[in-house]
Design a protein around this motif. Structure first.
Motif, PDB file in Angstrom:
ATOM      1  N   MET A  67       0.807  -1.213   0.000  1.00 51.33           N
ATOM      2  CA  MET A  67       0.000   0.000   0.000  1.00 51.33           C
ATOM      3  C   MET A  67       0.845   1.270   0.000  1.00 51.33           C
ATOM      4  O   MET A  67       0.298   2.370  -0.081  1.00 51.33           O
ATOM      5  CB  MET A  67      -0.908   0.016   1.244  1.00 51.33           C
ATOM      6  CG  MET A  67      -1.759  -1.239   1.405  1.00 51.33           C
ATOM      7  SD  MET A  67      -2.809  -1.547  -0.029  1.00 51.33           S
ATOM      8  CE  MET A  67      -3.896  -0.121   0.069  1.00 51.33           C
ATOM      9  N   CYS A  68       2.169   1.124   0.091  1.00 45.16           N
ATOM     10  CA  CYS A  68       3.036   2.315   0.102  1.00 45.16           C
ATOM     11  C   CYS A  68       2.939   3.041  -1.237  1.00 45.16           C
ATOM     12  O   CYS A  68       3.040   2.430  -2.307  1.00 45.16           O
ATOM     13  CB  CYS A  68       4.481   1.926   0.385  1.00 45.16           C
ATOM     14  SG  CYS A  68       4.733   1.292   2.056  1.00 45.16           S
ATOM     15  N   SER A  69       2.767   4.360  -1.146  1.00 46.38           N
ATOM     16  CA  SER A  69       2.529   5.140  -2.362  1.00 46.38           C
ATOM     17  C   SER A  69       3.810   5.478  -3.117  1.00 46.38           C
ATOM     18  O   SER A  69       3.785   5.694  -4.327  1.00 46.38           O
ATOM     19  CB  SER A  69       1.779   6.426  -2.011  1.00 46.38           C
ATOM     20  OG  SER A  69       2.503   7.159  -1.032  1.00 46.38           O
ATOM     21  N   HIS A  70       4.934   5.537  -2.419  1.00 45.49           N
ATOM     22  CA  HIS A  70       6.188   5.867  -3.096  1.00 45.49           C
ATOM     23  C   HIS A  70       7.352   5.221  -2.339  1.00 45.49           C
ATOM     24  O   HIS A  70       7.186   4.703  -1.233  1.00 45.49           O
ATOM     25  CB  HIS A  70       6.389   7.379  -3.191  1.00 45.49           C
ATOM     26  CG  HIS A  70       6.149   8.119  -1.899  1.00 45.49           C
ATOM     27  ND1 HIS A  70       7.069   8.154  -0.876  1.00 45.49           N
ATOM     28  CD2 HIS A  70       5.078   8.833  -1.480  1.00 45.49           C
ATOM     29  CE1 HIS A  70       6.590   8.865   0.129  1.00 45.49           C
ATOM     30  NE2 HIS A  70       5.371   9.290  -0.205  1.00 45.49           N
ATOM     31  N   ALA A  71       8.528   5.280  -2.952  1.00 46.24           N
ATOM     32  CA  ALA A  71       9.696   4.569  -2.422  1.00 46.24           C
ATOM     33  C   ALA A  71      10.097   5.075  -1.042  1.00 46.24           C
ATOM     34  O   ALA A  71      10.478   4.295  -0.168  1.00 46.24           O
ATOM     35  CB  ALA A  71      10.866   4.701  -3.395  1.00 46.24           C
ATOM     36  N   GLU A  72      10.023   6.403  -0.832  1.00 46.44           N
ATOM     37  CA  GLU A  72      10.411   6.944   0.465  1.00 46.44           C
ATOM     38  C   GLU A  72       9.508   6.412   1.574  1.00 46.44           C
ATOM     39  O   GLU A  72       9.966   6.097   2.681  1.00 46.44           O
ATOM     40  CB  GLU A  72      10.353   8.482   0.440  1.00 46.44           C
ATOM     41  CG  GLU A  72      11.430   9.142  -0.391  1.00 46.44           C
ATOM     42  CD  GLU A  72      11.121   9.107  -1.887  1.00 46.44           C
ATOM     43  OE1 GLU A  72       9.988   8.680  -2.251  1.00 46.44           O
ATOM     44  OE2 GLU A  72      12.005   9.455  -2.684  1.00 46.44           O
ATOM     45  N   ASP A  73       8.220   6.284   1.258  1.00 49.67           N
ATOM     46  CA  ASP A  73       7.262   5.748   2.228  1.00 49.67           C
ATOM     47  C   ASP A  73       7.598   4.294   2.566  1.00 49.67           C
ATOM     48  O   ASP A  73       7.546   3.885   3.732  1.00 49.67           O
ATOM     49  CB  ASP A  73       5.849   5.855   1.636  1.00 49.67           C
ATOM     50  CG  ASP A  73       4.774   5.504   2.656  1.00 49.67           C
ATOM     51  OD1 ASP A  73       5.023   5.694   3.860  1.00 49.67           O
ATOM     52  OD2 ASP A  73       3.688   5.036   2.253  1.00 49.67           O
ATOM     53  N   LEU A  74       7.961   3.527   1.545  1.00 49.42           N
ATOM     54  CA  LEU A  74       8.332   2.125   1.753  1.00 49.42           C
ATOM     55  C   LEU A  74       9.558   2.015   2.654  1.00 49.42           C
ATOM     56  O   LEU A  74       9.574   1.232   3.614  1.00 49.42           O
ATOM     57  CB  LEU A  74       8.615   1.463   0.404  1.00 49.42           C
ATOM     58  CG  LEU A  74       9.245   0.062   0.456  1.00 49.42           C
ATOM     59  CD1 LEU A  74       8.258  -0.949   1.041  1.00 49.42           C
ATOM     60  CD2 LEU A  74       9.709  -0.377  -0.932  1.00 49.42           C
ATOM     61  N   ARG A  75      10.594   2.804   2.356  1.00 50.33           N
ATOM     62  CA  ARG A  75      11.825   2.716   3.144  1.00 50.33           C
ATOM     63  C   ARG A  75      11.586   3.117   4.599  1.00 50.33           C
ATOM     64  O   ARG A  75      12.152   2.519   5.516  1.00 50.33           O
ATOM     65  CB  ARG A  75      12.913   3.595   2.521  1.00 50.33           C
ATOM     66  CG  ARG A  75      13.446   3.057   1.200  1.00 50.33           C
ATOM     67  CD  ARG A  75      14.717   3.776   0.776  1.00 50.33           C
ATOM     68  NE  ARG A  75      14.439   5.136   0.340  1.00 50.33           N
ATOM     69  CZ  ARG A  75      14.189   5.499  -0.906  1.00 50.33           C
ATOM     70  NH1 ARG A  75      14.172   4.567  -1.866  1.00 50.33           N
ATOM     71  NH2 ARG A  75      13.938   6.755  -1.224  1.00 50.33           N
ATOM     72  N   ALA A  76      10.732   4.114   4.806  1.00 53.50           N
ATOM     73  CA  ALA A  76      10.446   4.561   6.168  1.00 53.50           C
ATOM     74  C   ALA A  76       9.675   3.502   6.948  1.00 53.50           C
ATOM     75  O   ALA A  76      10.029   3.172   8.090  1.00 53.50           O
ATOM     76  CB  ALA A  76       9.661   5.873   6.127  1.00 53.50           C
ATOM     77  N   LYS A  77       8.624   2.942   6.339  1.00 53.30           N
ATOM     78  CA  LYS A  77       7.799   1.968   7.051  1.00 53.30           C
ATOM     79  C   LYS A  77       8.539   0.654   7.286  1.00 53.30           C
ATOM     80  O   LYS A  77       8.366   0.009   8.316  1.00 53.30           O
ATOM     81  CB  LYS A  77       6.501   1.711   6.279  1.00 53.30           C
ATOM     82  CG  LYS A  77       5.522   2.870   6.341  1.00 53.30           C
ATOM     83  CD  LYS A  77       4.214   2.542   5.638  1.00 53.30           C
ATOM     84  CE  LYS A  77       3.222   3.693   5.805  1.00 53.30           C
ATOM     85  NZ  LYS A  77       1.947   3.440   5.075  1.00 53.30           N
ATOM     86  N   ALA A  78       9.349   0.249   6.312  1.00 46.56           N
ATOM     87  CA  ALA A  78      10.077  -1.014   6.435  1.00 46.56           C
ATOM     88  C   ALA A  78      11.376  -0.853   7.220  1.00 46.56           C
ATOM     89  O   ALA A  78      12.041  -1.854   7.524  1.00 46.56           O
ATOM     90  CB  ALA A  78      10.376  -1.579   5.054  1.00 46.56           C
ATOM     91  N   GLU A  79      11.733   0.422   7.553  1.00 48.27           N
ATOM     92  CA  GLU A  79      13.020   0.697   8.209  1.00 48.27           C
ATOM     93  C   GLU A  79      14.146   0.012   7.434  1.00 48.27           C
ATOM     94  O   GLU A  79      14.957  -0.741   7.980  1.00 48.27           O
ATOM     95  CB  GLU A  79      12.989   0.234   9.675  1.00 48.27           C
ATOM     96  CG  GLU A  79      11.972   0.974  10.510  1.00 48.27           C
ATOM     97  CD  GLU A  79      11.931   0.505  11.956  1.00 48.27           C
ATOM     98  OE1 GLU A  79      12.605  -0.499  12.265  1.00 48.27           O
ATOM     99  OE2 GLU A  79      11.240   1.125  12.777  1.00 48.27           O
TER     100      GLU A  79
END
Length: 607
Positions: free
Chosen positions: A201-213
């Protein structure tokens, strides 16, 4: 051989887990090899050339001499397992510095290999993101592993990285296929799979990296992945990451741990120490030299205590006064800040509030009052007395700073607010000393039955924790609440584990009769213990040793109390019946000849 050999200028510095398929190319001395790995037939055959045994014009060395030199190398004794391990550790470290040609030469000349060929192949495929090939490599590694179940965990880690990289690249369908078709069938760590599915559900790469640490696709995250994967492989196959640095760090920490006088924060960075010398702290760096003698009291000084932030010292005396001293943050010299007067019976105990705003003063056995002072303003906030028959000789703050407990040997045990209002009381407890634990509920009290009991004012329960055979004159508790330090009549200083309820250690040397003497934990990490003594000395022990490491002389009568500054590990104070407070610190800065001959006030007891 020199560590700064061939290839240093050409090779770029890389992370320890980076590796090219051809680590440092073929050297001029031998055939092609990958990551410094040699087959057994190569062992030593090309060493002569690499060692410079090939001859030039006019050298006078024949081919026969050269071959005999090679033969002598072949006859060299086989390396022991320890020697092979050291060579591999050095090789791994040099490889981490990017000295790949040096590593190749080291492996070739020694006949060792840095890691198993299958592990090298696996490393390369992981770092290049060739996930299918890396999965196939796991099948080769399976036979080399102690735990077959580890393959599933390693495969899970690989597929997780593959899934995240697909998501970052926007390849949602491919990522979904990995999740459903490869990760889920493993039937491993289903909770983690649910978390991973949420990243769709992450909208962009930065969101993915932040949520997945997660660091994102590339060298950093793959290097971290490889570190995790290496933990499942035997060290004979692939060395744990940065193994030499780990061993060196452990050696430094062990030396510091065994150092009697180490009193500073442990720095895990190897760059902060010399590896060429053993760690040793000089006694001159330890607080066993008189820095100041405070003589403002005009009678016996019964108690001293540094504030929780270490910026002030409070001293209480038979002369009816409390003096607050300011600690200079640079010079560590103490300066009189204010005097609090009017304690008719003298001051035998002091307690700082958790935020150091307030100070409570208690008197000796026949004193039925306590004083609660505002240290900032010097104003008396509360003068409390429940009954003229009371004896309020000890006090302890609740961690919330809004309540305190007090009591004495005549059977009083009260919990009060800042205005002295009685909140709770416990009947029939003859209190010698008190301490509030960090949970805010339990209060420890030593009593006239030679024990320490825990009292809970919320549910009115109590339990026995410590039982001694002689009267407990005073006690204090470590910051973590685990250890208690007791001054026991005629016995000296005892260390108890409150959690396991066992006597850990009896410290030797101190003279303790039936005077109330207060000891303390101190130094960095509370590694040290200090106590006054009836023989006019201050004794210091390392917490793990029963014999004193220093005896401080200078007082001329009984030393009643010692306090170690909680913020400045090299600063300590002691209060004595001789009417003085001594401030102890490291040796003064002297020239080398004076420093070598310095022995003032401190006897070394570690010989």
């Amino acid at each position: 051989m020199q560590a700064n050999g061939a290839g240093q200028g050409q090779e770029s510095s890389e992370l320890s887990c980076l590796n090219s398929a051809q680590n440092g190319e073929s050297s001029s001395a031998g055939g092609t090899h990958s990551n410094g790995l040699l087959s057994s037939t190569d062992n030593g055959n090309s060493v002569g050339t690499s060692n410079g045994s090939s001859t030039g014009p006019g050298s006078g060395t024949s081919a026969t001499a050269s071959s005999s030199e090679v033969g002598s190398l072949k006859k060299k004794k086989r390396l022991s397992q320890a020697e092979e391990d050291v060579i591999r550790l050095i090789g791994q470290h040099l490889h981490g510095l990017g000295l790949n040609q040096t590593v190749d030469l080291l492996m070739q000349e020694s006949g060792c290999r840095l890691e198993h060929p299958s592990a090298t192949k696996f490393r390369n495929h992981v770092m290049e993101g060739e996930w299918d090939k890396a999965e196939n490599d796991l099948n080769e590694l399976r036979a080399l592993m102690h735990s077959p179940n580890a393959i599933v965990r390693m495969k899970f880690l690989l597929l997780q990285q593959k899934y995240l990289e697909y998501l970052e690249d926007g390849k949602v369908l491919e990522a979904l296929q990995v999740l459903r078709g490869e990760l889920t069938p493993l039937k491993y760590n289903t909770d983690r799979i649910h978390v991973l599915s949420g990243y769709l559900m992450c909208s962009h790469a930065e969101d993915l990296r932040a949520k997945a640490e997660w660091e994102g696709k590339g060298t950093t995250s793959r290097c971290r992945l490889l570190d995790k994967l290496q933990t499942y492989l035997p060290p004979s196959v692939m060395l744990p990451p940065r193994r030499l640095q780990t061993l060196l760090r452990q050696a430094v920490e062990l030396q510091r741990d065994r150092c009697l006088y180490h009193n500073t924060k442990l720095d895990s960075n190897l760059d902060s120490v010399s590896l060429l010398l053993d760690h040793v702290c000089s006694r001159k760096q330890f607080p066993c030299y008189t820095q100041q003698i405070l003589t403002e009291h005009c009678n016996e000084v019964w108690f001293c205590k540094f504030s929780n932030d270490g910026t002030k010292l409070a001293t209480g005396s038979k002369d009816t006064t409390v003096i607050i001293w300011q600690v200079d943050p640079e010079s560590h010299q103490l300066k009189l800040l204010r005097t609090l007067e009017g304690h008719a019976y003298g001051v035998s105990y002091l307690a700082w509030s958790p935020d150091d705003t307030y100070l409570i003063a208690c008197g000796p056995d026949d004193c039925s009052e306590l004083w609660l002072w505002n240290v900032q303003t010097g104003e008396l906030r509360t003068k409390m007395s429940q009954s003229h028959e009371d004896s309020l000789t000890s006090v302890a703050w609740n961690p919330d700073g809004k309540r305190f407990v007090t009591g004495g040997q005549r059977g009083q045990f009260y919990q009060c607010d800042l205005d002295g209002n009685l909140l709770d009381s416990w009947e029939g407890v003859r209190v010698q000393c008190l301490w509030c634990l960090s949970d805010g509920r339990a209060v420890l009290a030593s009593d006239t039955h030679q024990r320490i009991r825990g009292y809970n004012f919320e549910d009115l329960t109590d339990r026995n924790i410590v039982q001694e055979d002689h009267p407990i004159m005073s006690f204090t508790v470590s910051k973590n609440g685990r250890l208690a330090l007791l001054n026991v009549a005629t016995q000296g200083v005892h260390l108890w584990d409150l959690q396991d309820r066992v006597l850990v250690r009896k410290y030797q040397g101190v003279t303790q009769g039936f005077y109330t003497i207060h000891s303390c934990f101190g130094g960095h990490n509370e590694d040290f213990i200090a106590s006054g003594s009836e023989d006019h000395k201050v004794y210091i022990w390392h917490r793990r040793g029963e014999l004193p490491i220093a005896e401080l002389t200078g007082h001329t009568r009984t030393v009643n109390c010692v306090s170690w500054n909680p913020a400045i590990p090299g600063l300590m104070a002691s209060a004595s019946d001789d009417g003085t407070v001594r401030v102890w610190g490291p040796a003064p800065f002297l020239d080398s000849q004076e420093a070598d001959g310095l022995n003032e006030n401190c006897s070394n007891m570690d010989s």
